[in-house]
Motif scaffolding. Structure first.
Motif, PDB file in Angstrom:
ATOM      1  N   ASN A   1      81.714  71.180 152.052  1.00 29.72           N
ATOM      2  CA  ASN A   1      80.968  70.177 152.822  1.00 29.72           C
ATOM      3  C   ASN A   1      79.997  70.791 153.825  1.00 29.72           C
ATOM      4  O   ASN A   1      79.286  70.077 154.522  1.00 29.72           O
ATOM      5  N   ASP A   2      79.946  72.137 153.850  1.00 27.46           N
ATOM      6  CA  ASP A   2      79.004  72.836 154.729  1.00 27.46           C
ATOM      7  C   ASP A   2      77.862  73.401 153.886  1.00 27.46           C
ATOM      8  O   ASP A   2      78.069  74.351 153.125  1.00 27.46           O
ATOM      9  N   PRO A   3      76.658  72.846 153.999  1.00 32.53           N
ATOM     10  CA  PRO A   3      75.547  73.335 153.169  1.00 32.53           C
ATOM     11  C   PRO A   3      75.149  74.770 153.471  1.00 32.53           C
ATOM     12  O   PRO A   3      74.453  75.402 152.670  1.00 32.53           O
ATOM     13  N   GLU A   4      75.582  75.309 154.615  1.00 32.88           N
ATOM     14  CA  GLU A   4      75.248  76.685 154.988  1.00 32.88           C
ATOM     15  C   GLU A   4      76.349  77.677 154.613  1.00 32.88           C
ATOM     16  O   GLU A   4      76.258  78.856 154.973  1.00 32.88           O
ATOM     17  N   ALA A   5      77.359  77.226 153.924  1.00 29.23           N
ATOM     18  CA  ALA A   5      78.474  78.117 153.567  1.00 29.23           C
ATOM     19  C   ALA A   5      77.975  79.271 152.701  1.00 29.23           C
ATOM     20  O   ALA A   5      77.202  79.061 151.758  1.00 29.23           O
ATOM     21  N   PRO A   6      78.398  80.506 152.984  1.00 32.64           N
ATOM     22  CA  PRO A   6      77.936  81.675 152.213  1.00 32.64           C
ATOM     23  C   PRO A   6      78.252  81.598 150.726  1.00 32.64           C
ATOM     24  O   PRO A   6      77.577  82.251 149.927  1.00 32.64           O
ATOM     25  N   ILE A   7      79.256  80.818 150.338  1.00 31.47           N
ATOM     26  CA  ILE A   7      79.620  80.733 148.923  1.00 31.47           C
ATOM     27  C   ILE A   7      78.451  80.237 148.083  1.00 31.47           C
ATOM     28  O   ILE A   7      78.299  80.608 146.913  1.00 31.47           O
ATOM     29  N   PHE A   8      77.580  79.424 148.672  1.00 33.05           N
ATOM     30  CA  PHE A   8      76.450  78.888 147.921  1.00 33.05           C
ATOM     31  C   PHE A   8      75.424  79.973 147.563  1.00 33.05           C
ATOM     32  O   PHE A   8      74.618  79.785 146.658  1.00 33.05           O
ATOM     33  N   SER A   9      75.475  81.117 148.257  1.00 28.60           N
ATOM     34  CA  SER A   9      74.520  82.195 147.964  1.00 28.60           C
ATOM     35  C   SER A   9      74.811  82.875 146.628  1.00 28.60           C
ATOM     36  O   SER A   9      73.927  83.502 146.054  1.00 28.60           O
ATOM     37  N   VAL A  10      76.046  82.757 146.139  1.00 28.66           N
ATOM     38  CA  VAL A  10      76.387  83.374 144.857  1.00 28.66           C
ATOM     39  C   VAL A  10      76.659  82.328 143.784  1.00 28.66           C
ATOM     40  O   VAL A  10      76.858  82.677 142.619  1.00 28.66           O
ATOM     41  N   ALA A  11      76.673  81.043 144.165  1.00 30.42           N
ATOM     42  CA  ALA A  11      77.027  79.991 143.212  1.00 30.42           C
ATOM     43  C   ALA A  11      75.873  79.680 142.264  1.00 30.42           C
ATOM     44  O   ALA A  11      74.708  79.660 142.669  1.00 30.42           O
ATOM     45  N   ASP A  12      76.199  79.445 141.007  1.00 26.05           N
ATOM     46  CA  ASP A  12      75.211  78.964 140.040  1.00 26.05           C
ATOM     47  C   ASP A  12      74.998  77.465 140.217  1.00 26.05           C
ATOM     48  O   ASP A  12      73.897  76.952 139.998  1.00 26.05           O
ATOM     49  N   TYR A  13      76.059  76.763 140.603  1.00 30.00           N
ATOM     50  CA  TYR A  13      75.989  75.331 140.861  1.00 30.00           C
ATOM     51  C   TYR A  13      76.739  75.046 142.148  1.00 30.00           C
ATOM     52  O   TYR A  13      77.849  75.562 142.355  1.00 30.00           O
ATOM     53  N   GLY A  14      76.148  74.241 143.021  1.00 27.99           N
ATOM     54  CA  GLY A  14      76.784  73.915 144.284  1.00 27.99           C
ATOM     55  C   GLY A  14      76.800  72.425 144.546  1.00 27.99           C
ATOM     56  O   GLY A  14      75.841  71.718 144.207  1.00 27.99           O
ATOM     57  N   LEU A  15      77.896  71.957 145.112  1.00 26.51           N
ATOM     58  CA  LEU A  15      78.025  70.548 145.461  1.00 26.51           C
ATOM     59  C   LEU A  15      78.438  70.455 146.920  1.00 26.51           C
ATOM     60  O   LEU A  15      79.513  70.928 147.297  1.00 26.51           O
ATOM     61  N   VAL A  16      77.565  69.864 147.755  1.00 26.55           N
ATOM     62  CA  VAL A  16      77.885  69.652 149.161  1.00 26.55           C
ATOM     63  C   VAL A  16      78.584  68.307 149.255  1.00 26.55           C
ATOM     64  O   VAL A  16      77.961  67.242 149.150  1.00 26.55           O
ATOM     65  N   ALA A  17      79.893  68.365 149.410  1.00 26.70           N
ATOM     66  CA  ALA A  17      80.689  67.132 149.421  1.00 26.70           C
ATOM     67  C   ALA A  17      82.063  67.432 149.978  1.00 26.70           C
ATOM     68  O   ALA A  17      82.493  68.590 150.058  1.00 26.70           O
ATOM     69  N   ASP A  18      82.762  66.358 150.365  1.00 24.20           N
ATOM     70  CA  ASP A  18      84.150  66.479 150.793  1.00 24.20           C
ATOM     71  C   ASP A  18      85.003  66.739 149.551  1.00 24.20           C
ATOM     72  O   ASP A  18      84.957  65.970 148.585  1.00 24.20           O
ATOM     73  N   LEU A  19      85.760  67.814 149.571  1.00 20.84           N
ATOM     74  CA  LEU A  19      86.544  68.183 148.386  1.00 20.84           C
ATOM     75  C   LEU A  19      87.542  67.104 147.998  1.00 20.84           C
ATOM     76  O   LEU A  19      87.877  66.947 146.817  1.00 20.84           O
ATOM     77  N   PHE A  20      88.044  66.341 148.981  1.00 21.56           N
ATOM     78  CA  PHE A  20      89.036  65.317 148.684  1.00 21.56           C
ATOM     79  C   PHE A  20      88.419  64.084 148.024  1.00 21.56           C
ATOM     80  O   PHE A  20      89.139  63.246 147.483  1.00 21.56           O
TER      81      PHE A  20
END
Length: 311
Positions: free
Chosen positions: A282-301
């Motif tokens: 849910n954090d658009p600035e999370a470092p994981i998005f720098s290596v992700a091929d696909y990213g979803l900014v959303a509440d995981l639940f």
């Protein structure tokens, strides 16, 4: 000279990491021996003798080796060093425990986490949590290497018509100060983490051990293994043997789903070689998005149960 591989097994079958280590050993272009230490391993050794690429299977069968300890194995392996220019192990907890002990007894340095074999004495390995790759030249007479299995492939496991020779070692069990107390095995119908094609990992944002059920549900629908970040392990949400990262298991599945994982550098070091990475955070600035091929900014639940329901 020859190459010696130290096998990992469950007394009945070789583990996938050993077959990948064989693939790496073949790049050295030398005859390959496989050492299997265990108890009642005659059937396992005969199966290993059918694997193409293995010239000789060495067996060491003893009741005390049903649970082999590095303190017991290392002296015996070190005594074989004059026959081999290279001794290879997988970069597993077993290999990382055993390799430095063998190296110390041989009076050489162990080289860990090899990801590329350039020549019989030159290799590449990651440093600084994988942010840099070091090219290392090793001049030791006997080179002790641990192989990062996510960087190599196992050879095609097709039985060969010419069986490898099986040779039983006749050695006494060295005295060891270590005593086996008990072993607790966790049973799961899911694939093993280090060999799974799909992995669903949860992070600190999952919030609790109970909430990890959303990760398990999605993994079960995908036929995937379950992993976790160190933060989730340290918080007690999941067992530590499922930790992915620099201080956990290094994986490279076809699909890696990072759920509620921020993407600390230590975690990225353990999964960034995955073929496809999907991140939910849910954090658009999370470092994981720098290596992700696909990213979803959303509440995981919200996102994960919706994905599970659609599968």
């Amino acid at each position: 000279m020859k190459t010696l591989i130290i096998a990992e097994h469950n007394q009945h079958a070789l583990k996938a990491a050993t077959l990948v280590t064989l693939g790496a050993a073949q790049q050295l272009g030398q005859p390959i021996d496989l050492l299997i230490a265990g108890h009642e391993i005659s059937e396992l050794s005969q199966d290993a003798a059918t694997i193409a690429g293995i010239d000789r299977v060495l067996t060491w069968d003893h009741a005390m080796l049903a649970i082999p300890f590095s303190e017991t194995l290392a002296p015996v392996i070190a005594n074989l060093r004059s026959q081999y220019s290279h001794i290879l192990l997988a970069s597993s907890s077993f290999g990382k425990d055993l390799a430095p002990r063998i190296a110390a007894l041989c009076g050489v340095n162990a080289l860990s986490d090899v990801i590329e074999i350039i020549s019989p004495n030159q290799y590449k390995r990651p440093i600084y949590a994988g942010n840099a790759i070091a090219t290392v030249k090793n001049s030791a007479s006997c080179q002790i290497l641990t192989i990062r299995t996510s960087a190599f492939s196992a050879p095609t496991h097709e039985p060969t018509a010419s069986l490898a020779q099986v040779h039983a070692l006749s050695v006494e069990l060295p005295h060891s100060p270590v005593r086996f107390v008990k072993q607790t095995l966790s049973e799961s119908s899911r694939p093993e983490l280090n060999s799974a094609e799909i992995i669903v990992s949860g992070g600190r944002a999952v919030g609790s051990e109970v909430n990890f059920s959303v990760i398990y549900d999605l993994a079960d629908k995908l036929g995937a293994a379950v992993g976790a970040s160190r933060a989730a392990v340290d918080a007690g949400y999941i067992a530590n043997d499922l930790q992915v990262g620099q201080t956990g298991q290094v994986v490279a599945p076809s699909l890696y789903l990072a759920v509620g994982i921020s993407g600390a550098i230590q975690h990225l070091a353990g999964m960034k070689d995955s073929k496809v990475i999907v991140a939910i955070n849910n954090d658009p600035e999370a470092p994981i998005f720098s290596v992700a091929d696909y990213g979803l900014v959303a509440d995981l639940f919200d996102a994960v149960p919706a994905m599970t329901a659609r599968l």
